[in-house]
Design a protein around this motif. Structure first.
Motif, PDB file in Angstrom:
ATOM      1  N   PRO A   1       0.819  -1.216   0.000  1.00 28.59           N
ATOM      2  CA  PRO A   1       0.000   0.000   0.000  1.00 28.59           C
ATOM      3  C   PRO A   1       0.849   1.260   0.000  1.00 28.59           C
ATOM      4  O   PRO A   1       1.943   1.307   0.559  1.00 28.59           O
ATOM      5  CB  PRO A   1      -0.804  -0.117   1.300  1.00 28.59           C
ATOM      6  N   THR A   2       0.313   2.304  -0.612  1.00 20.99           N
ATOM      7  CA  THR A   2       0.970   3.608  -0.612  1.00 20.99           C
ATOM      8  C   THR A   2       0.747   4.303   0.734  1.00 20.99           C
ATOM      9  O   THR A   2      -0.035   3.856   1.576  1.00 20.99           O
ATOM     10  CB  THR A   2       0.397   4.491  -1.723  1.00 20.99           C
ATOM     11  N   TYR A   3       1.422   5.421   0.881  1.00 21.46           N
ATOM     12  CA  TYR A   3       1.218   6.238   2.081  1.00 21.46           C
ATOM     13  C   TYR A   3      -0.244   6.650   2.216  1.00 21.46           C
ATOM     14  O   TYR A   3      -0.855   6.502   3.273  1.00 21.46           O
ATOM     15  CB  TYR A   3       2.106   7.476   2.008  1.00 21.46           C
ATOM     16  N   ARG A   4      -0.842   7.127   1.138  1.00 20.08           N
ATOM     17  CA  ARG A   4      -2.207   7.637   1.227  1.00 20.08           C
ATOM     18  C   ARG A   4      -3.208   6.510   1.465  1.00 20.08           C
ATOM     19  O   ARG A   4      -4.169   6.685   2.220  1.00 20.08           O
ATOM     20  CB  ARG A   4      -2.543   8.401  -0.065  1.00 20.08           C
ATOM     21  N   GLU A   5      -2.992   5.339   0.837  1.00 15.35           N
ATOM     22  CA  GLU A   5      -3.874   4.207   1.103  1.00 15.35           C
ATOM     23  C   GLU A   5      -3.814   3.802   2.565  1.00 15.35           C
ATOM     24  O   GLU A   5      -4.844   3.484   3.180  1.00 15.35           O
ATOM     25  CB  GLU A   5      -3.473   3.021   0.221  1.00 15.35           C
ATOM     26  N   THR A   6      -2.618   3.819   3.132  1.00 17.84           N
ATOM     27  CA  THR A   6      -2.474   3.420   4.534  1.00 17.84           C
ATOM     28  C   THR A   6      -3.073   4.462   5.462  1.00 17.84           C
ATOM     29  O   THR A   6      -3.681   4.123   6.489  1.00 17.84           O
ATOM     30  CB  THR A   6      -0.988   3.183   4.865  1.00 17.84           C
TER      31      THR A   6
ATOM     32  N   LEU B   1       7.185   8.096  10.047  1.00 21.68           N
ATOM     33  CA  LEU B   1       5.985   7.664   9.337  1.00 21.68           C
ATOM     34  C   LEU B   1       5.078   6.861  10.258  1.00 21.68           C
ATOM     35  O   LEU B   1       3.845   7.035  10.253  1.00 21.68           O
ATOM     36  CB  LEU B   1       6.379   6.820   8.124  1.00 21.68           C
ATOM     37  N   ALA B   2       5.666   5.987  11.069  1.00 20.84           N
ATOM     38  CA  ALA B   2       4.875   5.182  12.003  1.00 20.84           C
ATOM     39  C   ALA B   2       4.108   6.065  12.973  1.00 20.84           C
ATOM     40  O   ALA B   2       2.920   5.836  13.245  1.00 20.84           O
ATOM     41  CB  ALA B   2       5.785   4.220  12.766  1.00 20.84           C
ATOM     42  N   VAL B   3       4.763   7.094  13.485  1.00 21.47           N
ATOM     43  CA  VAL B   3       4.087   8.017  14.403  1.00 21.47           C
ATOM     44  C   VAL B   3       2.975   8.760  13.675  1.00 21.47           C
ATOM     45  O   VAL B   3       1.868   8.951  14.208  1.00 21.47           O
ATOM     46  CB  VAL B   3       5.102   9.002  15.019  1.00 21.47           C
ATOM     47  N   ASP B   4       3.223   9.148  12.444  1.00 26.00           N
ATOM     48  CA  ASP B   4       2.211   9.819  11.626  1.00 26.00           C
ATOM     49  C   ASP B   4       0.979   8.932  11.462  1.00 26.00           C
ATOM     50  O   ASP B   4      -0.171   9.378  11.631  1.00 26.00           O
ATOM     51  CB  ASP B   4       2.837  10.145  10.265  1.00 26.00           C
ATOM     52  N   LEU B   5       1.191   7.658  11.160  1.00 24.94           N
ATOM     53  CA  LEU B   5       0.081   6.727  10.988  1.00 24.94           C
ATOM     54  C   LEU B   5      -0.655   6.487  12.301  1.00 24.94           C
ATOM     55  O   LEU B   5      -1.892   6.391  12.336  1.00 24.94           O
ATOM     56  CB  LEU B   5       0.592   5.400  10.423  1.00 24.94           C
ATOM     57  N   LEU B   6       0.102   6.382  13.389  1.00 26.74           N
ATOM     58  CA  LEU B   6      -0.536   6.176  14.688  1.00 26.74           C
ATOM     59  C   LEU B   6      -1.383   7.388  15.089  1.00 26.74           C
ATOM     60  O   LEU B   6      -2.440   7.236  15.703  1.00 26.74           O
ATOM     61  CB  LEU B   6       0.521   5.890  15.754  1.00 26.74           C
ATOM     62  N   GLU B   7      -0.930   8.579  14.738  1.00 24.08           N
ATOM     63  CA  GLU B   7      -1.756   9.760  14.993  1.00 24.08           C
ATOM     64  C   GLU B   7      -3.111   9.625  14.302  1.00 24.08           C
ATOM     65  O   GLU B   7      -4.158   9.935  14.889  1.00 24.08           O
ATOM     66  CB  GLU B   7      -1.046  11.018  14.485  1.00 24.08           C
ATOM     67  N   SER B   8      -3.099   9.146  13.067  1.00 19.97           N
ATOM     68  CA  SER B   8      -4.355   8.971  12.341  1.00 19.97           C
ATOM     69  C   SER B   8      -5.192   7.857  12.954  1.00 19.97           C
ATOM     70  O   SER B   8      -6.414   7.976  13.068  1.00 19.97           O
ATOM     71  CB  SER B   8      -4.070   8.672  10.869  1.00 19.97           C
ATOM     72  N   LEU B   9      -4.533   6.773  13.355  1.00 18.78           N
ATOM     73  CA  LEU B   9      -5.252   5.668  13.991  1.00 18.78           C
ATOM     74  C   LEU B   9      -5.964   6.124  15.257  1.00 18.78           C
ATOM     75  O   LEU B   9      -7.063   5.669  15.577  1.00 18.78           O
ATOM     76  CB  LEU B   9      -4.270   4.537  14.317  1.00 18.78           C
ATOM     77  N   PHE B  10      -5.339   7.063  15.957  1.00 23.32           N
ATOM     78  CA  PHE B  10      -5.907   7.540  17.218  1.00 23.32           C
ATOM     79  C   PHE B  10      -6.637   8.873  17.078  1.00 23.32           C
ATOM     80  O   PHE B  10      -6.824   9.578  18.051  1.00 23.32           O
ATOM     81  CB  PHE B  10      -4.813   7.627  18.278  1.00 23.32           C
TER      82      PHE B  10
END
Length: 306
Positions: A249-254, A288-297
């Motif tokens: 998956p791309t950044y935006r898909e994730t 990037l992981a922190v960025d994704l976790l921000e979105s998850l939360f």
């Protein structure tokens, strides 16, 4: 205010490549605590769990480092279960993906005790469904799905006690992003009826439709656990992983995945694993992981009213 408990598990004993042991501290350097506080959480960083080192030994009886993997998963199980018992939301920071045996076993025991339904979304380039008979390497980070379904050594399948049932039934776990699977793993997944949205399915249907399908049975009585392996992403986006596979998956898909997971409102626990700073570029995969976790939360890029 929800309390988010950060649990560091600095080990790569289950992996084929060294370096994931540095993952928890890379996430801290990337600002995980500050980012989660900005999302409104009371963040409690428990520091790093203690466990045995990596002996870098050859496989024995179908496993590499079984005793060490079992010790780490016992520590993860106890820390995760304690956080859940205290009414907190645990975030396991790995470490390699074998550690999800401990975290998910604890979540499963917590849900059984409270009569809650558990749903696990497993984001990964790999199916992680090998057994000691089928694994070409004996690396336990390739076996956690099988272990959680009861197919593995008792040290890992019975973390909740000698008489405990398997942590999961096949209908409780969904694999997303898979694109590198051994033939024996394919048979295991198909024979057990595990729900899989591989990359071809994502290409054909689109990530939005896949996530809608994966979350279709999640309701207010569901405890949702997200187990996110950083190698789920395409390595052009996330180079800091030990077993990267092109075509992810791309950044935006994730990001869309994370935002839809946040929107469902059922998240109760999570793993972020297989971050390998030794292979990263200026800590960009940790950031990037922190960025994704921000979105998850809960962080959203959505401009239209919700």
């Amino acid at each position: 205010m929800t309390t988010l408990t950060l649990i560091g598990a600095p080990t790569d004993v289950g992996a084929s490549v060294l370096g994931a042991s540095m993952g928890p501290d890379a996430l801290r350097i990337a600002g995980i605590a500050r980012a989660m506080q900005a999302r409104g959480f009371d963040v409690r960083d428990q520091g790093n769990l203690a466990g045995p080192g990596n002996p870098q030994a050859e496989p024995a009886s179908g496993f590499r480092h079984l005793a060490e993997v079992a010790a780490w998963n016992r520590a993860v199980y106890e820390a995760t279960h304690a956080a859940l018992q205290a009414g907190q939301l645990p975030l396991l920071m790995g470490g390699d993906h074998c550690l999800a045996i401990g975290s998910i076993s604890a979540v499963a025991q917590h849900c059984r005790a409270r009569g809650r339904r558990l749903k696990v979304l497993w984001f990964d380039a790999h199916a992680d469904a090998n057994t000691p008979e089928s694994s070409p390497s004996g690396n336990l980070h390739g076996m956690p799905v099988a272990c959680l379904l009861g197919h593995g050594p008792a040290q890992l399948t019975r973390l909740a006690g000698p008489d405990a049932p398997p942590a999961l039934q096949s209908g409780q776990i969904t694999l997303i992003g898979v694109r590198s699977v051994d033939a024996t793993e394919k048979r295991f997944v198909n024979e057990h009826g595990i729900e899989v949205y591989d990359m071809r399915t994502i290409d054909e249907l689109g990530m939005r439709a896949v996530m809608q399908a994966a979350l279709a049975d999640v309701d207010q009585d569901t405890h949702l656990h997200v187990s996110f392996d950083m190698d789920c992403l395409d390595p052009s986006v996330a180079p800091g992983v030990g077993t990267g596979v092109r075509g992810g998956p791309t950044y935006r898909e994730t990001q869309l995945c994370m935002e839809m997971l946040a929107d469902c409102g059922a998240l109760g626990s999570a793993d972020l694993v297989e971050l390998n700073p030794a292979l990263d570029v200026r800590n960009q995969t940790a950031e990037l992981a922190v960025d994704l976790l921000e979105s998850l939360f809960g962080k959203s890029t959505l401009m239209r009213p919700q």
